[in-house]
Design a protein around this motif. Structure first.
Motif, PDB file in Angstrom:
ATOM      1  N   GLY A   9      58.947 -50.700  26.622  1.00  0.00           N
ATOM      2  CA  GLY A   9      59.685 -50.949  27.868  1.00  0.00           C
ATOM      3  C   GLY A   9      58.862 -50.744  29.123  1.00  0.00           C
ATOM      4  N   ASN A  10      57.581 -50.454  28.979  1.00  0.00           N
ATOM      5  CA  ASN A  10      56.769 -50.162  30.165  1.00  0.00           C
ATOM      6  C   ASN A  10      56.151 -51.403  30.791  1.00  0.00           C
ATOM      7  OD1 ASN A  10      55.116 -49.868  27.614  1.00  0.00           O
ATOM      8  ND2 ASN A  10      53.490 -49.967  29.134  1.00  0.00           N
ATOM      9  N   ARG A  11      56.180 -52.526  30.089  1.00  0.00           N
ATOM     10  CA  ARG A  11      55.611 -53.743  30.683  1.00  0.00           C
ATOM     11  C   ARG A  11      56.172 -54.984  29.988  1.00  0.00           C
ATOM     12  NH1 ARG A  11      49.431 -54.948  29.209  1.00  0.00           N
ATOM     13  NH2 ARG A  11      48.975 -52.868  28.483  1.00  0.00           N
TER      14      ARG A  11
ATOM     15  N   SER B 217      57.474 -45.875  25.686  1.00  0.00           N
ATOM     16  CA  SER B 217      56.152 -46.337  26.096  1.00  0.00           C
ATOM     17  C   SER B 217      55.084 -45.626  25.278  1.00  0.00           C
ATOM     18  CB  SER B 217      55.954 -46.029  27.590  1.00  0.00           C
ATOM     19  OG  SER B 217      54.626 -46.295  27.968  1.00  0.00           O
ATOM     20  N   ARG B 218      54.040 -46.373  24.886  1.00  0.00           N
ATOM     21  CA  ARG B 218      52.935 -45.741  24.150  1.00  0.00           C
ATOM     22  C   ARG B 218      52.278 -44.659  25.011  1.00  0.00           C
ATOM     23  NH1 ARG B 218      48.474 -49.447  21.598  1.00  0.00           N
ATOM     24  NH2 ARG B 218      49.107 -50.826  23.309  1.00  0.00           N
ATOM     25  N   ASP B 219      52.095 -44.963  26.297  1.00  0.00           N
ATOM     26  CA  ASP B 219      51.412 -44.044  27.207  1.00  0.00           C
ATOM     27  C   ASP B 219      52.437 -43.429  28.157  1.00  0.00           C
ATOM     28  OD1 ASP B 219      48.557 -43.427  28.610  1.00  0.00           O
ATOM     29  OD2 ASP B 219      50.115 -43.798  30.116  1.00  0.00           O
TER      30      ASP B 219
ATOM     31  N   ASN C 241      64.186 -53.654  19.505  1.00  0.00           N
ATOM     32  CA  ASN C 241      62.882 -53.462  18.871  1.00  0.00           C
ATOM     33  C   ASN C 241      61.932 -54.509  19.441  1.00  0.00           C
ATOM     34  OD1 ASN C 241      63.644 -51.312  17.134  1.00  0.00           O
ATOM     35  ND2 ASN C 241      64.685 -52.776  15.800  1.00  0.00           N
ATOM     36  N   ASN C 242      61.245 -54.121  20.508  1.00  0.00           N
ATOM     37  CA  ASN C 242      60.464 -55.099  21.286  1.00  0.00           C
ATOM     38  C   ASN C 242      58.958 -54.866  21.255  1.00  0.00           C
ATOM     39  OD1 ASN C 242      60.016 -56.939  23.868  1.00  0.00           O
ATOM     40  ND2 ASN C 242      59.156 -54.926  24.340  1.00  0.00           N
ATOM     41  N   ALA C 243      58.513 -53.618  21.160  1.00  0.00           N
ATOM     42  CA  ALA C 243      57.065 -53.350  21.285  1.00  0.00           C
ATOM     43  C   ALA C 243      56.302 -54.155  20.252  1.00  0.00           C
ATOM     44  CB  ALA C 243      56.774 -51.864  21.101  1.00  0.00           C
TER      45      ALA C 243
ATOM     46  N   ALA D 292      48.841 -63.337  10.563  1.00  0.00           N
ATOM     47  CA  ALA D 292      49.293 -61.949  10.377  1.00  0.00           C
ATOM     48  C   ALA D 292      50.409 -61.615  11.370  1.00  0.00           C
ATOM     49  CB  ALA D 292      48.123 -60.989  10.541  1.00  0.00           C
ATOM     50  N   TYR D 293      50.245 -62.112  12.597  1.00  0.00           N
ATOM     51  CA  TYR D 293      51.289 -61.913  13.609  1.00  0.00           C
ATOM     52  C   TYR D 293      52.574 -62.620  13.161  1.00  0.00           C
ATOM     53  CZ  TYR D 293      53.756 -62.425  18.087  1.00  0.00           C
ATOM     54  OH  TYR D 293      54.712 -62.410  19.090  1.00  0.00           O
ATOM     55  N   GLY D 294      52.431 -63.873  12.712  1.00  0.00           N
ATOM     56  CA  GLY D 294      53.599 -64.640  12.251  1.00  0.00           C
ATOM     57  C   GLY D 294      54.307 -63.934  11.108  1.00  0.00           C
TER      58      GLY D 294
ATOM     59  N   VAL E 239      57.551 -68.799  25.262  1.00  0.00           N
ATOM     60  CA  VAL E 239      56.145 -68.400  25.430  1.00  0.00           C
ATOM     61  C   VAL E 239      56.010 -67.855  26.842  1.00  0.00           C
ATOM     62  CG1 VAL E 239      53.750 -69.102  25.215  1.00  0.00           C
ATOM     63  CG2 VAL E 239      55.491 -70.205  23.805  1.00  0.00           C
ATOM     64  N   VAL E 240      55.703 -66.573  26.919  1.00  0.00           N
ATOM     65  CA  VAL E 240      55.841 -65.844  28.174  1.00  0.00           C
ATOM     66  C   VAL E 240      54.480 -65.315  28.639  1.00  0.00           C
ATOM     67  CG1 VAL E 240      57.124 -63.975  29.302  1.00  0.00           C
ATOM     68  CG2 VAL E 240      58.109 -65.125  27.307  1.00  0.00           C
ATOM     69  N   ALA E 241      54.269 -65.340  29.949  1.00  0.00           N
ATOM     70  CA  ALA E 241      52.986 -64.930  30.527  1.00  0.00           C
ATOM     71  C   ALA E 241      52.852 -63.404  30.568  1.00  0.00           C
ATOM     72  CB  ALA E 241      52.844 -65.509  31.928  1.00  0.00           C
ATOM     73  N   THR E 242      52.763 -62.789  29.395  1.00  0.00           N
ATOM     74  CA  THR E 242      52.571 -61.339  29.321  1.00  0.00           C
ATOM     75  C   THR E 242      51.128 -61.055  28.904  1.00  0.00           C
ATOM     76  OG1 THR E 242      53.139 -61.227  26.984  1.00  0.00           O
ATOM     77  CG2 THR E 242      54.973 -61.069  28.535  1.00  0.00           C
ATOM     78  N   ASP E 243      50.861 -59.788  28.553  1.00  0.00           N
ATOM     79  CA  ASP E 243      49.503 -59.410  28.127  1.00  0.00           C
ATOM     80  C   ASP E 243      49.373 -59.396  26.604  1.00  0.00           C
ATOM     81  OD1 ASP E 243      48.547 -59.053  30.718  1.00  0.00           O
ATOM     82  OD2 ASP E 243      49.571 -57.120  30.837  1.00  0.00           O
TER      83      ASP E 243
ATOM     84  N   MET F 249      48.408 -61.462  24.456  1.00  0.00           N
ATOM     85  CA  MET F 249      47.215 -62.065  23.843  1.00  0.00           C
ATOM     86  C   MET F 249      45.923 -61.408  24.329  1.00  0.00           C
ATOM     87  SD  MET F 249      47.836 -66.009  23.221  1.00  0.00           S
ATOM     88  CE  MET F 249      49.273 -66.635  22.404  1.00  0.00           C
ATOM     89  N   ARG F 250      46.041 -60.162  24.792  1.00  0.00           N
ATOM     90  CA  ARG F 250      44.848 -59.565  25.399  1.00  0.00           C
ATOM     91  C   ARG F 250      43.705 -59.378  24.418  1.00  0.00           C
ATOM     92  NH1 ARG F 250      47.903 -53.938  25.490  1.00  0.00           N
ATOM     93  NH2 ARG F 250      49.612 -55.337  25.691  1.00  0.00           N
ATOM     94  N   SER F 251      43.981 -59.375  23.105  1.00  0.00           N
ATOM     95  CA  SER F 251      42.874 -59.195  22.162  1.00  0.00           C
ATOM     96  C   SER F 251      42.203 -60.526  21.812  1.00  0.00           C
ATOM     97  CB  SER F 251      43.334 -58.467  20.889  1.00  0.00           C
ATOM     98  OG  SER F 251      43.988 -59.348  20.003  1.00  0.00           O
TER      99      SER F 251
END
Ligand SMILES: NC(=O)c1ccc[n+]([C@@H]2O[C@H](COP(=O)([O-])OP(=O)(O)OC[C@H]3O[C@@H](n4cnc5c(N)ncnc54)[C@H](OP(=O)(O)O)[C@@H]3O)[C@@H](O)[C@H]2O)c1
Length: 300
Positions: free
Chosen positions: A28-30, A51-53, A105-107, A180-182, A213-217, A219-221
């Motif tokens: 829920g932090n981003r 939040s993880r952090d 369950n979103n993270a 793997a994500y799928g 398809v949402v402009a989030t982070d 795909m940062r990896s």
């Protein structure tokens, strides 16, 4: 009026007040999770973000409270990379002695390189699915005691790419990040469908959702040229966080879906799932394996 103000106005017009409801939202932090938390807080719910952090979580908590004028926003920290951490999260939630009407369950991650969680599980499967399976199991007692309650798994249309070989959950050969994500998103739908069957008479519904398809982070990896193109050019054509959160907020709040369970949704409509996602036998087998992997007793 900002775009966020506009969508909050629409949510308030479309959905009833959630003042008597308590919601828990992982991640829920981003990104989508934070936008969903804004939506539910704007509707008056008591909202707990995970939040993880802790520092990032506390910042997000303050922003959500300020944006919505709802002071009943709390934060719990948990790293879903570790099942022990998930058990601690569940204990912390239970210690609050609050009801739970909405579990989201979103993270999630999209790991383009193969990596393992602290418990040795392939990370997409371990974080997106298994950690949330455990959290849901730990909180099912509170959800049923709080019924009517709703469980929402933030899955993806990419579950259509997922193949679930229960004999090779660690994907030691031929790893592909997208596959793997799928697979993890497929497992989330199977879990929601199995929950829907098991909780049908308990007043707890379970659904899964594709946010678009949402402009989030997320795909940062993704590294190299593909990553650069995604982070710069393609990003601007994608949905905003709030647009992506719309169907999640709909499933959490709308009276129209009060009795709906075991469906997959996008754009506020039910969508067809892959044959694997509709396979009740596969869902039951995954359920038993997941109980085993999380050290929970069999329900067979
Ligand atoms: N974006 C899309 O187009 C899209 C499409 C379909 C489905 N989804 C799904 O939507 C959900 C939310 O993703 P998003 O797009 O909003 O991505 P995001 O901006 O990257 O947010 C992901 C969230 O999950 C959290 N998270 C990741 N790993 C974690 C861990 N080990 N422990 C605890 N929290 C962890 C992140 O925490 P940190 O901030 O600490 O990293 C963050 O809060 C995911 O389940 C994703 O699969 C997204």
């Amino acid at each position: 009026m900002t775009a966020t103000d506009k969508i909050i106005k629409r949510w308030k017009k479309d959905f009833p007040s959630l003042e008597r409801k308590t919601a828990l939202i992982t991640g829920g932090n981003r990104g989508l999770g934070k936008a969903t938390a804004v939506g539910l807080a704007a509707l008056g719910a008591r909202v707990v973000i995970v939040s993880r952090d802790a520092g990032h979580g506390e910042t997000a908590r303050g922003e959500i409270a300020q944006l919505t004028g709802n002071e009943r926003v709390s934060m719990l920290a948990c790293d879903f990379n570790s099942l022990d951490n998930v058990r601690q999260l569940a204990q912390q939630y239970k210690a609050l002695d609050w009801p739970l009407h909405i579990l989201i369950n979103n993270a999630g991650i999209m790991a383009f390189e193969r990596q393992l969680t602290a418990d040795g599980h392939e990370s997409n499967f371990g974080i997106n699915y298994l950690a949330h399976f455990l959290l849901t199991q730990e909180l099912t007692g509170i959800l049923t005691a709080s019924a009517p309650a709703r469980i929402i798994n933030v899955s993806s249309s990419l579950h259509h790419k997922g193949r679930l070989n229960l004999d090779d959950l660690s994907i030691e050969d031929g790893y592909s990040g997208l596959d793997a994500y799928g697979r993890s998103k497929l497992a989330q739908i199977l879990q929601a469908n199995e929950l829907a069957r098991r909780l049908a008479s308990a007043g707890v519904t379970a659904n899964s959702v594709h946010p678009g398809v949402v402009a989030t982070d997320l795909m940062r990896s993704l590294k190299g040229v593909r990553g650069l193109i995604m982070k710069t050019f393609i990003r601007r054509f994608l949905r905003t966080n709030e647009q992506g959160a719309d169907t999640v907020v709909y499933l959490a709040a709308s009276d129209k879906v009060a009795g709906d369970s075991g469906s997959f949704w996008a754009n506020r409509r039910k969508m067809r799932v892959s044959n694997a996602a509709a396979d009740a036998e596969l869902a039951a087998r995954l359920w038993e394996i997941s109980l085993n992997l999380t050290d929970l007793p069999s329900t067979a």
